[in-house]
Design an enzyme around this catalytic site. Sequence first.
Site, short mmCIF file in Angstrom:
data_model
loop_
_atom_site.label_atom_id
_atom_site.label_comp_id
_atom_site.label_asym_id
_atom_site.label_seq_id
_atom_site.Cartn_x
_atom_site.Cartn_y
_atom_site.Cartn_z
CD GLU A 238 83.81 57.02 12.44
OE1 GLU A 238 82.51 57.15 11.97
OE2 GLU A 238 84.45 55.79 12.60
CB CYS A 239 79.72 61.27 8.91
SG CYS A 239 78.49 60.09 9.50
N GLY A 240 80.45 62.22 12.16
CA GLY A 240 79.98 62.79 13.39
C GLY A 240 78.91 61.96 13.94
#
EC number: 1.8.4.8
Length: 244
Positions: A238-240
Amino acid sequence: MSQLDLNALNELPKVDRVLALAETNAQLETLTAEERVAWALENLPGEYVLSSSFGIQAAVSLHLVNQIRPDIPVILTDTGYLFPETYQFIDELTDKLKLNLKVYRAGESPAWQEARYGKLWEQGVEGIEKYNEINKVEPMNRALKELKAQTWFAGLRREQSGSRAHLPVLAIQRGVFKVLPIIDWDNRTVYQYLQKHGLKYHPLWDQGYLSVGDTHTTRKWEPGMAEEETRFFGLKRECGLHEG
């Protein structure tokens, strides 16, 4: 299913929020993606927004939600490091689908970030997380606030990674309702939807990319690799934006 009180739910501990939404989610699991969007628009509070990374299968959720709610703000967090093909894809879909595109960026330019911090994506998990916080999380939080969002649509699917395998249709994240209409779709369903509506995959799909983000943290798929290993050097998926 009845209308839900966002303020009341936000006052509950996270575990209690999940339990409070369990019955609604059980019913949402029985609906089609289109029915989930329609239900959310009728029962969840506005303002409504849709986020997109304009990745490999982005045309699906963009078309699906926009045809039911034309002119919905579409949030893109632009890191400045997207592939040229991604920027071209953004222009193409924005024109084709008449998207109400809202682009948000970090307060510091990519060059300034590199001068201050070096290449964060080469600094392990901690560096990647800092990079994502600056370029993804903060701009998204700002977008949700400025657009006064209370209901956020996104195109995540359980099949994409282990971290998404158990996500519900409806949750609360960053203080707003988050709706994932195509969460249970498989790759075949995605393909059939694209074909039916004359939509395309991202241009890099034909070059062997299963997932597309920034140029420096995206790799082509190779035999034996899981899809999630093509991003962030396999250190994280995940990129956040979709965590927390």
